[in-house]
Design an enzyme around this catalytic site. Structure first.
Site, PDB file in Angstrom:
ATOM      1  N   CYS A  24      12.730  10.798   8.352  1.00 51.36           N
ATOM      2  CA  CYS A  24      12.595  10.237   9.693  1.00 51.36           C
ATOM      3  C   CYS A  24      13.845  10.460  10.552  1.00 51.36           C
ATOM      4  O   CYS A  24      13.754  10.558  11.760  1.00 51.36           O
ATOM      5  CB  CYS A  24      12.284   8.751   9.602  1.00 51.36           C
ATOM      6  SG  CYS A  24      13.421   7.864   8.524  1.00 51.36           S
ATOM      7  N   GLU A  62       8.569  14.855  16.960  1.00 53.34           N
ATOM      8  CA  GLU A  62       8.982  14.855  15.544  1.00 53.34           C
ATOM      9  C   GLU A  62       8.133  15.880  14.781  1.00 53.34           C
ATOM     10  O   GLU A  62       6.902  15.788  14.771  1.00 53.34           O
ATOM     11  CB  GLU A  62       8.770  13.462  14.942  1.00 53.34           C
ATOM     12  CG  GLU A  62       9.181  13.394  13.482  1.00 53.34           C
ATOM     13  CD  GLU A  62       9.133  11.974  12.916  1.00 53.34           C
ATOM     14  OE1 GLU A  62       8.088  11.327  13.005  1.00 53.34           O
ATOM     15  OE2 GLU A  62      10.169  11.526  12.373  1.00 53.34           O
ATOM     16  N   LYS A  80       0.841  -1.200   0.000  1.00 50.43           N
ATOM     17  CA  LYS A  80       0.000   0.000   0.000  1.00 50.43           C
ATOM     18  C   LYS A  80       0.872   1.244   0.000  1.00 50.43           C
ATOM     19  O   LYS A  80       1.516   1.563   0.989  1.00 50.43           O
ATOM     20  CB  LYS A  80      -0.903   0.042   1.240  1.00 50.43           C
ATOM     21  CG  LYS A  80      -1.746   1.324   1.267  1.00 50.43           C
ATOM     22  CD  LYS A  80      -2.507   1.476   2.565  1.00 50.43           C
ATOM     23  CE  LYS A  80      -2.201   2.738   3.331  1.00 50.43           C
ATOM     24  NZ  LYS A  80      -2.193   3.990   2.612  1.00 50.43           N
ATOM     25  N   GLU A 119       9.635   0.849  10.779  1.00 46.72           N
ATOM     26  CA  GLU A 119      10.638   1.916  10.682  1.00 46.72           C
ATOM     27  C   GLU A 119       9.881   3.196  10.976  1.00 46.72           C
ATOM     28  O   GLU A 119       9.058   3.634  10.160  1.00 46.72           O
ATOM     29  CB  GLU A 119      11.248   1.879   9.267  1.00 46.72           C
ATOM     30  CG  GLU A 119      12.624   2.489   9.200  1.00 46.72           C
ATOM     31  CD  GLU A 119      12.564   3.950   8.924  1.00 46.72           C
ATOM     32  OE1 GLU A 119      12.456   4.723   9.903  1.00 46.72           O
ATOM     33  OE2 GLU A 119      12.612   4.332   7.752  1.00 46.72           O
TER      34      GLU A 119
HETATM   35  N1  LIG Z   1       9.191   7.364   9.688  1.00 43.37           N
HETATM   36  C1  LIG Z   1       8.872   7.995   8.602  1.00 43.37           C
HETATM   37  O1  LIG Z   1       9.576   7.885   7.652  1.00 43.37           O
HETATM   38  C2  LIG Z   1       7.612   8.775   8.508  1.00 43.37           C
HETATM   39  C3  LIG Z   1       7.099   9.409   9.609  1.00 43.37           C
HETATM   40  N2  LIG Z   1       5.954  10.123   9.515  1.00 43.37           N
HETATM   41  C4  LIG Z   1       5.498  10.828  10.718  1.00 43.37           C
HETATM   42  O2  LIG Z   1       4.091  10.665  10.849  1.00 43.37           O
HETATM   43  C5  LIG Z   1       3.469  11.924  10.931  1.00 43.37           C
HETATM   44  C6  LIG Z   1       2.097  11.800  10.321  1.00 43.37           C
HETATM   45  O3  LIG Z   1       2.205  11.552   8.923  1.00 43.37           O
HETATM   46  P1  LIG Z   1       1.227  10.528   8.230  1.00 43.37           P
HETATM   47  O4  LIG Z   1       1.291  10.638   6.792  1.00 43.37           O
HETATM   48  O5  LIG Z   1      -0.133  10.694   8.822  1.00 43.37           O
HETATM   49  O6  LIG Z   1       1.909   9.166   8.633  1.00 43.37           O
HETATM   50  P2  LIG Z   1       1.276   7.878   9.227  1.00 43.37           P
HETATM   51  O7  LIG Z   1       2.276   7.129   9.986  1.00 43.37           O
HETATM   52  O8  LIG Z   1       0.034   8.241   9.933  1.00 43.37           O
HETATM   53  O9  LIG Z   1       0.891   7.068   7.913  1.00 43.37           O
HETATM   54  C7  LIG Z   1       1.800   6.273   7.212  1.00 43.37           C
HETATM   55  C8  LIG Z   1       1.023   5.260   6.385  1.00 43.37           C
HETATM   56  O10 LIG Z   1       0.271   4.405   7.226  1.00 43.37           O
HETATM   57  C9  LIG Z   1      -1.083   4.394   6.844  1.00 43.37           C
HETATM   58  N3  LIG Z   1      -1.963   4.155   7.981  1.00 43.37           N
HETATM   59  C10 LIG Z   1      -2.653   5.046   8.716  1.00 43.37           C
HETATM   60  N4  LIG Z   1      -3.396   4.421   9.656  1.00 43.37           N
HETATM   61  C11 LIG Z   1      -3.172   3.092   9.508  1.00 43.37           C
HETATM   62  C12 LIG Z   1      -3.625   1.928  10.188  1.00 43.37           C
HETATM   63  N5  LIG Z   1      -4.483   1.993  11.205  1.00 43.37           N
HETATM   64  N6  LIG Z   1      -3.164   0.735   9.777  1.00 43.37           N
HETATM   65  C13 LIG Z   1      -2.291   0.637   8.772  1.00 43.37           C
HETATM   66  N7  LIG Z   1      -1.839   1.710   8.076  1.00 43.37           N
HETATM   67  C14 LIG Z   1      -2.261   2.925   8.444  1.00 43.37           C
HETATM   68  C15 LIG Z   1      -1.260   5.759   6.228  1.00 43.37           C
HETATM   69  O11 LIG Z   1      -2.401   5.840   5.426  1.00 43.37           O
HETATM   70  P3  LIG Z   1      -3.204   7.263   5.400  1.00 43.37           P
HETATM   71  O12 LIG Z   1      -2.309   8.216   4.749  1.00 43.37           O
HETATM   72  O13 LIG Z   1      -4.433   6.977   4.637  1.00 43.37           O
HETATM   73  O14 LIG Z   1      -3.507   7.636   6.823  1.00 43.37           O
HETATM   74  C16 LIG Z   1       0.021   5.888   5.439  1.00 43.37           C
HETATM   75  O15 LIG Z   1      -0.024   5.159   4.243  1.00 43.37           O
HETATM   76  C17 LIG Z   1       4.440  12.877  10.227  1.00 43.37           C
HETATM   77  O16 LIG Z   1       4.270  14.187  10.636  1.00 43.37           O
HETATM   78  C18 LIG Z   1       5.759  12.303  10.631  1.00 43.37           C
HETATM   79  O17 LIG Z   1       6.079  12.789  11.903  1.00 43.37           O
HETATM   80  C19 LIG Z   1       5.265  10.187   8.331  1.00 43.37           C
HETATM   81  C20 LIG Z   1       5.740   9.565   7.201  1.00 43.37           C
HETATM   82  C21 LIG Z   1       6.979   8.843   7.221  1.00 43.37           C
HETATM   83  C1  LIG Z   2      19.585  10.053   1.902  1.00 45.95           C
HETATM   84  C2  LIG Z   2      18.364   9.317   2.245  1.00 45.95           C
HETATM   85  C3  LIG Z   2      18.220   8.937   3.667  1.00 45.95           C
HETATM   86  C4  LIG Z   2      16.981   8.124   3.842  1.00 45.95           C
HETATM   87  C5  LIG Z   2      16.887   7.548   5.188  1.00 45.95           C
HETATM   88  C6  LIG Z   2      15.665   6.723   5.358  1.00 45.95           C
HETATM   89  C7  LIG Z   2      14.490   7.513   5.641  1.00 45.95           C
HETATM   90  C8  LIG Z   2      13.290   6.994   5.670  1.00 45.95           C
HETATM   91  C9  LIG Z   2      12.109   7.813   5.895  1.00 45.95           C
HETATM   92  O1  LIG Z   2      12.213   8.984   6.261  1.00 45.95           O
HETATM   93  O2  LIG Z   2      11.017   7.305   5.676  1.00 45.95           O
END
Ligand SMILES: NC(=O)C1=CN([C@@H]2O[C@H](COP(=O)(O)OP(=O)(O)OC[C@H]3O[C@@H](n4cnc5c(N)ncnc54)[C@H](OP(=O)(O)O)[C@@H]3O)[C@@H](O)[C@H]2O)C=CC1
Ligand SMILES: CCCCCC/C=C/C(=O)O
Length: 501
Positions: A304, A401, A194, A270
């Site tokens: 992240c 974050e 997804k 992650e």
């Molecule tokens: N570690 C990382 O790399 C990331 C961290 N974040 C953090 O998360 C915050 C919120 O961002 P957001 O986009 O809402 O990220 P989320 O963690 O909420 O969402 C990430 C993915 O998970 C899906 N998701 C949401 N709810 C569920 C569930 N119950 N079960 C399974 N999958 C689900 C989302 O779908 P949907 O979009 O439909 O809710 C999306 O595809 C950001 O501000 C940031 O701090 C965000 C993205 C990446």
């Molecule tokens: C130069 C790229 C660094 C990527 C590190 C991984 C990050 C993952 C994420 O933010 O989802």
């Protein structure tokens, strides 16, 4: 039911040409409408306009994708296909992606708002590397022969988990897809993936390349949909053997709960971070400033492992802050398709509002806005690169974050003090330390509670090197040899060579 098609004529410095591909649910190598025949609007963050309306997946589509993935695993993938053949297909996919690198960079810039320059040199290039790296592993997945007694042969096999679910975020849409699918395919799993509904285009374009590379239909299935429908259905699904997720700690927790309440599927996560970046008195100042800026402002701060807490030792604090301010002022904010742009718009209105909310909280809680702190320009989703000073450890901008172009610069006195502050977080994804004394750099690296520590650099990843979090930043490791264990079950086989009971 009819499927939707995305067609876009790019006329940019980096890429000219018409791109057209199907945006349906991708199951069994074919695109179709979703079970409800509804669509999701994908918005261009640069101008707020509609880019495409793509098929919306539903739990019923997840069911169909899981059935197909299971059948494919049993009939035409998994250990039915020798490792060298799985590797060859991954190599072909890497070659195709490399051939279309400019097109993918343009798609990422359009869909996510990241700059086309960085999309190409980081997102696409790293994705190609990761596909090739795991292509190389596909025929090197070995178990062990374990000595027990002379009348027995005992050995292990590393078998694929089976059908794996993968949920990826919007900040690095293609790169996160590559990090997920490459080790899963190398080890013989089939996939239901997804993408984020905010940024689905590169994943859907990849589906066409997956077919072109020659993967058996049903090996990779892609269902774009919302988290609380498709994401939830995947994490609760009894037919999914393993789930891998990148996103927030909040959602990671929900996925683990759903796994526990359903079939105890294996989970790797992650998650978020609030990474410390420590600059010692003896650091190379110019280098530390350049890296610190890249560490927090790259990818609009939507990463992240962003080094968003910058700790600077008192002896160079004023000098660092002056040079850092100058550097940040020089960052070019603008059109993601302009080759000189460093920072594009944030990914969505909802995320822009979230970041502006954090900036407001910093102001309300009494921090000093040293630089920025406002919308960039008069419209759109751009935010001024922001530096806060005079913070206290309890402020939200220090603890949570933000995932945006917002840094806090904090003065510290000695090593013990900074290590304590750096580790005072529920996260543990990454950390950085800048010093010319390499022994000290390594000593500090060993004291930091983080899955990755960079010494004299930041935000560096490599296909061969594991990446993942301590504490609430995650479970398991992606990349490197370590990620293979995310996708294999170990089977022990005991063969009786004459032992009589
Ligand atoms: N570690 C990382 O790399 C990331 C961290 N974040 C953090 O998360 C915050 C919120 O961002 P957001 O986009 O809402 O990220 P989320 O963690 O909420 O969402 C990430 C993915 O998970 C899906 N998701 C949401 N709810 C569920 C569930 N119950 N079960 C399974 N999958 C689900 C989302 O779908 P949907 O979009 O439909 O809710 C999306 O595809 C950001 O501000 C940031 O701090 C965000 C993205 C990446
Ligand atoms: C130069 C790229 C660094 C990527 C590190 C991984 C990050 C993952 C994420 O933010 O989802």
């Amino acid at each position: 039911m009819s499927t939707t098609t995305f067609t876009h004529e790019f006329d940019t410095v980096s890429f000219q040409g018409k791109v057209s591909f199907s945006t349906g649910i991708f199951i069994d190598g074919k695109f179709s409408a979703g079970a409800k025949n509804t669509t999701i609007d994908v918005i261009n963050p640069t101008n707020g306009k509609l880019i495409a309306s793509i098929a919306e997946g539903t739990p019923a589509d997840v069911d169909r994708a899981v059935q197909v993935a299971r059948r494919t695993l049993e009939l035409s993938w998994g250990l039915n296909v020798p490792g060298h053949q799985r590797g060859l297909l991954l190599h072909r996919l890497a070659d195709l992606l490399e051939k279309h690198a400019d097109e993918f960079a343009a798609l990422e810039a359009l869909d996510n708002g990241k700059t086309v320059f960085w999309a190409k040199v980081a997102d696409i290039a790293i994705s190609v590397d990761v596909l090739r790296y795991y292509a190389g592993w596909a025929d090197k997945i070995h178990g062990q022969v374990i000595e027990t007694s002379e009348d027995k042969l005992a050995y292990t096999r590393h078998e694929p988990f089976g059908v794996v679910g993968q949920i990826i975020p919007w900040n690095m849409p293609l790169m996160m897809m590559a990090w997920k699918i490459a080790p899963a395919l190398a080890t013989g799993n089939t996939i239901v993936l997804k993408p984020s509904e905010f940024t689905p285009l590169s994943a859907l374009r990849m589906c066409a390349l997956i077919n072109e590379a020659g993967f058996p239909p049903g090996t990779v299935n892609v269902v774009v949909g919302y988290g609380n429908t498709v994401g939830r259905a995947m994490s609760e699904h009894m037919g999914i053997d393993k789930i891998a997720f990148t996103g927030s700690t909040l959602v990671g927790r929900k996925i683990m709960e759903a796994a526990a309440k359903s079939n105890l599927k294996n989970v790797t996560l992650e998650l978020g971070g609030k990474s410390p970046n420590i600059v010692m008195n003896d650091a190379d100042l110019e280098a530390a400033v350049n890296w610190a800026s890249h560490g927090v402002f790259w990818n609009q701060g939507q990463i992240c492992c962003a080094g968003s807490r910058i700790y600077v030792q008192s002896g160079i604090y004023d000098q660092f802050l002056r040079a850092f301010t100058k550097k940040v002022l020089s960052l070019k904010v603008g059109d993601p398709f302009a080759m000189e742009s460093y920072q594009g718009p944030q990914v969505s209105q909802i995320h822009y509002d979230r970041i502006m909310g954090y900036i407001e909280s910093g102001k309300q809680q009494g921090a000093t806005v040293h630089l920025g702190g406002e919308r960039y320009g008069t419209e759109g989703l751009w935010i001024q690169p922001t530096i806060f000073t005079d913070t206290t450890p309890d402020m939200r901008i220090v603890r949570e974050e933000i995932f945006g172009p917002v840094s806090v610069v904090i003065k510290f006195e000695d090593e013990e003090d900074v290590v304590r502050q750096a580790n005072d977080t529920l996260y543990g994804l990454a950390a950085a330390v800048f010093t010319k004394d390499i022994t000290r750099g390594i000593q500090v690296a060993h004291k930091l509670q983080a899955g990755t520590v960079w010494v004299n650099c930041i935000n560096q990843v490599h296909a061969n090197v594991p990446f993942g979090g301590y504490k609430q930043s995650g479970v398991g490791r992606e990349l490197g040899e370590y990620a293979l264990s995310n996708y294999t079950n170990v089977k022990a086989v005991h063969v009786n060579l004459g032992h009589v009971i």
